[in-house]
Structure formats: structure tokens, C-alpha cells
Design a protein around this motif. Sequence first.
Motif, mmCIF file in Angstrom:
data_model
loop_
_atom_site.group_PDB
_atom_site.id
_atom_site.type_symbol
_atom_site.label_atom_id
_atom_site.label_comp_id
_atom_site.label_asym_id
_atom_site.label_seq_id
_atom_site.Cartn_x
_atom_site.Cartn_y
_atom_site.Cartn_z
ATOM 1 N N CYS A 79 5.010 -9.406 3.727
ATOM 2 C CA CYS A 79 5.826 -8.316 4.242
ATOM 3 C C CYS A 79 5.773 -8.263 5.760
ATOM 4 O O CYS A 79 4.988 -8.953 6.399
ATOM 5 C CB CYS A 79 5.543 -6.995 3.573
ATOM 6 N N THR A 80 6.678 -7.447 6.299
ATOM 7 C CA THR A 80 6.986 -7.468 7.721
ATOM 8 C C THR A 80 6.254 -6.376 8.483
ATOM 9 O O THR A 80 6.352 -5.202 8.108
ATOM 10 C CB THR A 80 8.503 -7.199 7.886
ATOM 11 N N PHE A 81 5.541 -6.730 9.544
ATOM 12 C CA PHE A 81 4.992 -5.728 10.466
ATOM 13 C C PHE A 81 5.165 -6.207 11.885
ATOM 14 O O PHE A 81 5.182 -7.411 12.144
ATOM 15 C CB PHE A 81 3.489 -5.504 10.246
ATOM 16 N N CYS A 87 -2.390 -5.934 13.168
ATOM 17 C CA CYS A 87 -1.276 -5.199 12.582
ATOM 18 C C CYS A 87 -1.823 -3.918 12.001
ATOM 19 O O CYS A 87 -2.995 -3.851 11.613
ATOM 20 C CB CYS A 87 -0.575 -6.021 11.513
ATOM 21 N N SER A 88 -1.002 -2.897 12.010
ATOM 22 C CA SER A 88 -1.378 -1.629 11.401
ATOM 23 C C SER A 88 -0.317 -1.313 10.367
ATOM 24 O O SER A 88 0.867 -1.417 10.654
ATOM 25 C CB SER A 88 -1.415 -0.518 12.446
ATOM 26 N N PHE A 89 -0.758 -0.969 9.187
ATOM 27 C CA PHE A 89 0.218 -0.795 8.109
ATOM 28 C C PHE A 89 -0.141 0.384 7.232
ATOM 29 O O PHE A 89 -1.308 0.754 7.090
ATOM 30 C CB PHE A 89 0.292 -2.068 7.262
ATOM 31 N N GLY A 135 3.371 -0.255 -1.068
ATOM 32 C CA GLY A 135 3.911 -1.065 -2.166
ATOM 33 C C GLY A 135 2.996 -2.207 -2.508
ATOM 34 O O GLY A 135 1.780 -2.151 -2.280
ATOM 35 N N LYS A 136 3.604 -3.241 -3.031
ATOM 36 C CA LYS A 136 2.840 -4.332 -3.610
ATOM 37 C C LYS A 136 1.940 -5.044 -2.582
ATOM 38 O O LYS A 136 0.732 -5.150 -2.767
ATOM 39 C CB LYS A 136 3.820 -5.335 -4.223
ATOM 40 N N VAL A 137 2.548 -5.552 -1.517
ATOM 41 C CA VAL A 137 1.765 -6.346 -0.568
ATOM 42 C C VAL A 137 0.823 -5.462 0.242
ATOM 43 O O VAL A 137 -0.327 -5.820 0.483
ATOM 44 C CB VAL A 137 2.696 -7.154 0.368
ATOM 45 N N THR A 138 1.299 -4.290 0.636
ATOM 46 C CA THR A 138 0.436 -3.421 1.446
ATOM 47 C C THR A 138 -0.762 -2.928 0.633
ATOM 48 O O THR A 138 -1.839 -2.725 1.184
ATOM 49 C CB THR A 138 1.228 -2.240 2.038
ATOM 50 N N ASN A 139 -0.596 -2.768 -0.678
ATOM 51 C CA ASN A 139 -1.758 -2.426 -1.504
ATOM 52 C C ASN A 139 -2.753 -3.574 -1.548
ATOM 53 O O ASN A 139 -3.962 -3.357 -1.484
ATOM 54 C CB ASN A 139 -1.315 -2.052 -2.926
HETATM 55 C C1 LIG Z 1 10.522 -5.370 12.047
HETATM 56 C C2 LIG Z 1 9.665 -4.511 11.128
HETATM 57 C C3 LIG Z 1 8.445 -4.045 11.561
HETATM 58 C C4 LIG Z 1 7.640 -3.263 10.727
HETATM 59 N N1 LIG Z 1 6.457 -2.848 11.201
HETATM 60 C C5 LIG Z 1 5.649 -2.108 10.417
HETATM 61 C C6 LIG Z 1 4.358 -1.698 10.874
HETATM 62 O O1 LIG Z 1 3.939 -2.039 11.998
HETATM 63 N N2 LIG Z 1 3.594 -0.958 10.044
HETATM 64 C C7 LIG Z 1 4.027 -0.591 8.772
HETATM 65 O O2 LIG Z 1 3.276 0.104 8.062
HETATM 66 N N3 LIG Z 1 5.241 -0.969 8.305
HETATM 67 C C8 LIG Z 1 6.059 -1.717 9.099
HETATM 68 N N4 LIG Z 1 7.284 -2.130 8.591
HETATM 69 C C9 LIG Z 1 7.659 -1.761 7.206
HETATM 70 C C10 LIG Z 1 6.987 -2.729 6.223
HETATM 71 O O3 LIG Z 1 7.601 -3.988 6.328
HETATM 72 C C11 LIG Z 1 7.076 -2.278 4.760
HETATM 73 O O4 LIG Z 1 6.429 -1.051 4.633
HETATM 74 C C12 LIG Z 1 6.417 -3.300 3.839
HETATM 75 O O5 LIG Z 1 7.182 -4.477 3.799
HETATM 76 C C13 LIG Z 1 6.257 -2.812 2.438
HETATM 77 O O6 LIG Z 1 5.803 -3.919 1.667
HETATM 78 P P1 LIG Z 1 5.169 -3.751 0.235
HETATM 79 O O7 LIG Z 1 5.124 -5.097 -0.391
HETATM 80 O O8 LIG Z 1 3.872 -3.035 0.294
HETATM 81 O O9 LIG Z 1 6.208 -2.857 -0.485
HETATM 82 P P2 LIG Z 1 7.122 -3.296 -1.721
HETATM 83 O O10 LIG Z 1 6.263 -3.496 -2.927
HETATM 84 O O11 LIG Z 1 8.009 -4.365 -1.314
HETATM 85 O O12 LIG Z 1 7.914 -2.004 -1.936
HETATM 86 C C14 LIG Z 1 8.581 -1.392 -0.900
HETATM 87 C C15 LIG Z 1 9.682 -0.535 -1.454
HETATM 88 O O13 LIG Z 1 10.735 -1.409 -1.772
HETATM 89 C C16 LIG Z 1 11.426 -0.952 -2.873
HETATM 90 N N5 LIG Z 1 11.323 -1.931 -3.954
HETATM 91 C C17 LIG Z 1 10.830 -3.186 -3.834
HETATM 92 N N6 LIG Z 1 10.927 -3.844 -4.968
HETATM 93 C C18 LIG Z 1 11.485 -3.013 -5.834
HETATM 94 C C19 LIG Z 1 11.835 -3.123 -7.208
HETATM 95 N N7 LIG Z 1 11.628 -4.250 -7.902
HETATM 96 N N8 LIG Z 1 12.397 -2.058 -7.799
HETATM 97 C C20 LIG Z 1 12.628 -0.922 -7.113
HETATM 98 N N9 LIG Z 1 12.315 -0.767 -5.835
HETATM 99 C C21 LIG Z 1 11.740 -1.783 -5.200
HETATM 100 C C22 LIG Z 1 10.838 0.365 -3.191
HETATM 101 O O14 LIG Z 1 11.542 1.364 -2.467
HETATM 102 C C23 LIG Z 1 9.447 0.229 -2.716
HETATM 103 O O15 LIG Z 1 8.816 1.462 -2.501
HETATM 104 C C24 LIG Z 1 8.087 -2.926 9.415
HETATM 105 C C25 LIG Z 1 9.309 -3.403 8.964
HETATM 106 C C26 LIG Z 1 10.102 -4.188 9.801
HETATM 107 C C27 LIG Z 1 11.391 -4.730 9.275
#
Ligand SMILES: Cc1cc2nc3c(=O)[nH]c(=O)nc-3n(C[C@H](O)[C@H](O)[C@H](O)COP(=O)(O)OP(=O)(O)OC[C@H]3O[C@@H](n4cnc5c(N)ncnc54)[C@H](O)[C@@H]3O)c2cc1C
Lengths: 276, 351
Positions: free
Chosen positions: A55-57, A71-73, A77-81
Motif C-alpha cells: 500500500c501507498t504512503f 513512514c507513518s500509517f 485495512g489489510k496491509v496496514t493491519n
Molecule cells: C500518495 C499517497 C500517500 C499516502 N500517505 C499515507 C500516509 O502517509 N499515511 C497513511 O496512513 N495513509 C496514507 N495513504 C493512504 C493509504 O495508502 C491507505 O490507507 C492504505 O493503502 C490502506 O491499505 P490497507 O491495505 O490497509 O487497506 P485495504 O485493505 O486496501 O482497505 C482499504 C479500504 O479499501 C476498500 N476496499 C479494499 N478492498 C475492498 C474489498 N474487497 N471490498 C470492499 N472494500 C474494499 C475499503 O474501503 C477499505 O476500507 C496515502 C495514500 C496515497 C495515495
Amino acid sequence: MNVYQPFRVRVEEKIAETADTQTLKLRFLDEDVAKSFDFKAGQFGEYSVFGAGECTFCIASSPTRKGYIECSFKTVGKVTNAMRDVEVGDVMGFRGPYGNAFPMEKMHGGNVVFIAGGIGLAPVRCVIWNVLDERDKYKDVTIVYGARTVADLVYKRELEDWGKRPDVKLWTTVDPGGETPDWKGSVGFVPAIVEKAAPKADNSWAVVCGPPVMIKYTIPVLKKMGFTEDRILTTLENRMKCGIGKCGRCNIGPVYVCKDGPVFTAQEMAKLPNEF
Amino acid sequence: MSTTTFIRTGDLKGLVADLRAAGVGVAGPARTSDGAVDYRSITAFDDVVLDAQPRNSLKQFFLPPTEPLFKYQRKGSDVAILEISATFPPRVIVGARPCDAAAVDVLDHVMNWDYKDEPWFGRREATTIVTFACPGGDRSCFCTAVGLGPDATRGSDLLLVPAGDGYYVEVVTEKGKRLVDAYPKRFGAGAGVDATLSYREKARASVEGHVPARPDVIRQWVQEHFEDPFWADISLRCHGCGGCAAACPTCHCFDIVDEPETLTEGTRRRNWDTCQTSVFTAHASGHNPRADQCGRCRQRVNHKFAIYPARFNDILCTGCGRCARTCPAGQDVTEILNRIVAMATGQGGAA
Ligand SMILES: Cc1cc2nc3c(=O)[nH]c(=O)nc-3n(C[C@H](O)[C@H](O)[C@H](O)COP(=O)(O)OP(=O)(O)OC[C@H]3O[C@@H](n4cnc5c(N)ncnc54)[C@H](O)[C@@H]3O)c2cc1C
Ligand code: SF4
Ligand code: SF4
Ligand code: FES
């Protein structure tokens, strides 16, 4: 090796910022990469926990500090957990740096006002340290940082440092009701505190990151003070996968946030269609 | 490159046999067990079906529906990354349609701006595309409206047009020439270009006029009407299933996911994805910049007819008509484009 293959990085430090936000310090395993890796303030990357995904940070550390990134996050969701569960010493993946950057050179010789809300301090912190590490290149530095409650403030130890520095004007604030009995900062929403801090607009730049509603109400305040739209900078966070202009996910109309952004001026934002 | 030659039908069969004997993979439009026609691996030229448009496009030969990017192996806290080779075995596609060959060339832009997509170009280099001029299309076809045509050579290495007892061959690229040179006995003198003209004209007439050939008018209208009730109107019938994107030769959105195979190892893959689903752009906070189907339908049209032209001076659509044929809800790209041209030129268009 294809463009989707990450560098390997080792978790060197893990800091709990708030109940749901962590900071990871990551060092490149490969010596050559550690030496040659370079980035600019504002750029981002794709971080991975193998088995959970990517995932993107933004890169929250400053480019003036070499050999590692931070990075601070927020755990959402899945990857952040999975990232919350990594331990010091574990190997993760990182690919980047991607995207454009803050125009540091243009800002040389000017005053800089940083305005951040919540986890939005992560991208701003990178620029703050960049400026503070090259302090003589900039004039006045003002930081306005707000969170919902005292418990939600990130980088508390650094806020303390910045607060003590004579060359930084720091304003911290929490939303009404979010204060604790011993809270010494302000109480109120970020735009109101910006008005109170009243940084001068002449020869100044504003770096604004935070929740969309904070940005929405802060920009008019800055404009009223005399900031022009081309000197108000922010970052956008459209959902990304590839980070390199291929996967089709991050578009706002014709703009690829991963390539044309993530840093935009308020002037550029005003031209974007309503899709962010 | 623009030399020509000729191949008899018998030699074409022989060429496919020669290629197979040389260990080259051959694919072409052929019947599946359920009677449909798909581009797939073939064992002989007799398998090739030329009078029906394949259900799928050539996309999967270059951007597979699921593709490994690398493998990972965890050992304690450490992780090893095992590279996946970007060299691919040689393949010849025999019987590509001009719209599908062109699509591959159109996608080269996005696969190579700043960052080069090695798996894409690895397969591109390993693959020779032998296209057969299209015999003509149905009412969903509109290749001539996007600068192509039933005998367009774009993206092809060789273009074959039926003539006399075989095919008139246009050698389009160096790669095409290498194929001809490798099997000199299979190619030779035969009917000239004149013998192909009536075939070409008939094919062109069958697809012309389905959509006005006004890509600039479409582009400008889309650019200037991000907010327009038209998008909500066309989105009402869309289920957001993404079938259109899967069938489309130029839709290239993908997802990147990890697939654990055991507790310690697995593969990072990229899989086809589609901008037509709500989860595509959903943020973790619940915020979704494209909150409704209106925005998603607009995105598909916008990306193809305005965004890609602005970025790469090229249209992200080859007029193959598959999205219209595939859609379970009757969403018809020719109708969408006709209405846009009508609105742009002041000839009404509201349904
Ligand atoms: C340029 C940029 C910079 C960023 N910088 C930061 C940072 O510095 N710090 C930070 O905390 N965050 C940052 N973010 C946000 C961060 O990328 C997201 O919070 C992170 O990717 C979430 O990943 P995850 O795998 O934990 O969540 P995921 O598991 O991917 O879930 C995220 C959300 O996606 C949706 N989703 C995904 N899959 C499904 C599915 N199958 N069904 C239904 N809904 C779904 C849901 O809404 C879910 O809650 C940034 C984003 C960008 C684009
Ligand atoms: S948008 Fe429709 S007509 Fe155009 S290339 Fe894709 S499937 Fe074919
Ligand atoms: S246009 Fe048709 S095929 Fe495409 S997502 Fe909508 S319902 Fe599915
Ligand atoms: S994140 Fe893939 S195109 Fe921008």
C-alpha cells in the motif's frame, strides 16, 4: 528484475504514535541501494508486507537524512493491519520514490507555513525536517497542527522539540472537547487557529495536508490573508496500486495523481474536476 | 517497411506446421469446446476460424488476466525475493483482427512512459502478429471512426488479405520480414494488390457510418462536459460488472495482490481489474471519489476518448465493438458516441 519488484528494507524502529497510528523506520538491506537511494520531499512509495500486499504512503522522513526512510500509517485495512504486526528486525518491501515533490528550491528565501491535521502531518513532517535541516535557506517557519483529541496527535516528541526551537512558531490545537486537563495548546479547529496565528502572506508559502474538510476550510482563510493559490501546496491521496501511471486507478479526470502529483497547488486543484 | 509478397493457403497451413515443428507457439482464433471462437493456442491452421470475431481480444497474450511479478520466501524475519524472468518463448499469432493488433500498439504508450513494463515488452518482443484483413463487421463495429479500418496495418507484423488462391501479404515491420525470410519457400509470387480491392471495400462498407469519424469532436465534448446529466443517464442501465473492461482489448487497469501459497512463501501478482466497480477507488476511510456508477461510466468513456488522447495523442479504443456485444445490460458504445457527436454538433441527442 521488473519495475514492480521492491527493494528489501529492514524495520529498524517501530514507534506507536497513537492508538491506531505507527511510525516505522526502514533501512535498505542492499548497501548500494542504501547509498544511492535519493528522493525529494513530498514523494511517496509502495510499502509491502510479503503475504499481505502493498500500500501507498508518503515518505515521512526528510531527504536530508540518508540511508533510511520512515513512514507513518493509520491501521485501516489489510496491509496496514499486517504492518502494525511487524517487529523490529523484520524485512519488508519498498518501491519508489514516485511522484512529484514540493518545490523546495522555489521556496528558498521565503517564509513557510505548515498546516496539518491528524495523520496529514506525515507528508508535512518530511518538508518540515527538510526545511529545518537547511534552516538558513528559509525565513520564518510557522507550524499549525491539529488533531481531534490530544491522544490523536502524532509525532508528539517532535512537536515538543519544534515548540522549544526559537526559530519555529508552533501552534498545536485539538478540536473542542478533545483537550485534557493538562493540555497547553489551543482548542479549536485548524482554520480558526491559522487565522489566530496570522502568518504573513508576503513572500510566503503554505503547505497544507489533512482531511478534505480541513483543507476545504483552510484555503479560504489563507486566501483572505493574502496567500495566492499558486503558493498554497497540498498533497492528494487517491487510491493507488502501481504508483507509476499504468494501473489506471488514481485518475482525477485527466490527471494521474501518481505521476502529476501527489503535490498540487491550490491553483491546480481548483482546475481539477470534482473526483477526489 | 512496405514490401509485399504472397502466400498460398496450402503454404499457410505448411507455415503453421513449420513453426510448430520449430518449437514456436502458435495461437489464433479457434473454436472452444462450447462452440464459441476465442484467440487460443492452435495445433494446425485448419483450427483457425476467420469469419467470426473472437470473444476475447489479444490482450491476454501480453497482459495475462493474472500474472506473477515475483515470488517471496520468508525465513524467520528475513525475506528472499525470487525474480520472474521477463524473457518469453517465441509465439506467432495467426489470424489476428486489425482492431486487436492495433490495440496492442495503442497500449505500448502507457506501458512505457517513464517506467517500462518489462513483462509487457518481453511478450511484445517474443510475439509476431500475423493479421488477416477483416471480412467485415456487425453493427457494433466502428474501427473506421477511430482512425483504423478492416485492413489497417497498425500493430501487425504482417497483414494478409485474401486474393486468388491465397493471401496477398503486406510486410509491415522488420519482425514480419524476419518471419518471411525464415520460411522463404512458403512465400512467393501471386495475385497483386488489385485482387484485394473489392474484399477491402466490402469490409469497409460494412462498418462505416456506425459512428461518425469525429474523434476530435468527441474528445472536446467529453473534456468540456465532466459535469453533465448525460453521464447519469447512460449509467442508469449499467450494473458495474466490468464485463466490458474484461472483453476490451485496450482496457488495462490492474490490481496488485499477494497470494500466499504456504505460510512462508507466495507470489505477488497483478490481476485484471476494472474501473466499473465501486471498490476500485474506495478509500480506507469510506470516502469514494467516484461514489456512483455515473462517475464510473464517465471514467470509461473519458479515459478512452479524452484522457488517453490528451496524454498520448492516441485513442484508447479500436472500435472492436466487444463492450457493446458483451454487456448484459445493453450498454452500447456506438450509441454513446453517436449521442455525444449529436450533442456536440447541436443536433439534439437527449434520449
Ligand atoms: C500518495 C499517497 C500517500 C499516502 N500517505 C499515507 C500516509 O502517509 N499515511 C497513511 O496512513 N495513509 C496514507 N495513504 C493512504 C493509504 O495508502 C491507505 O490507507 C492504505 O493503502 C490502506 O491499505 P490497507 O491495505 O490497509 O487497506 P485495504 O485493505 O486496501 O482497505 C482499504 C479500504 O479499501 C476498500 N476496499 C479494499 N478492498 C475492498 C474489498 N474487497 N471490498 C470492499 N472494500 C474494499 C475499503 O474501503 C477499505 O476500507 C496515502 C495514500 C496515497 C495515495
Ligand atoms: S471500448 Fe469497446 S469498442 Fe472500444 S476497443 Fe474497448 S471493447 Fe472495443
Ligand atoms: S457497461 Fe455493461 S458490461 Fe460494462 S460494467 Fe456496465 S453492465 Fe457491465
Ligand atoms: S497508481 Fe497506477 S496509474 Fe496511478
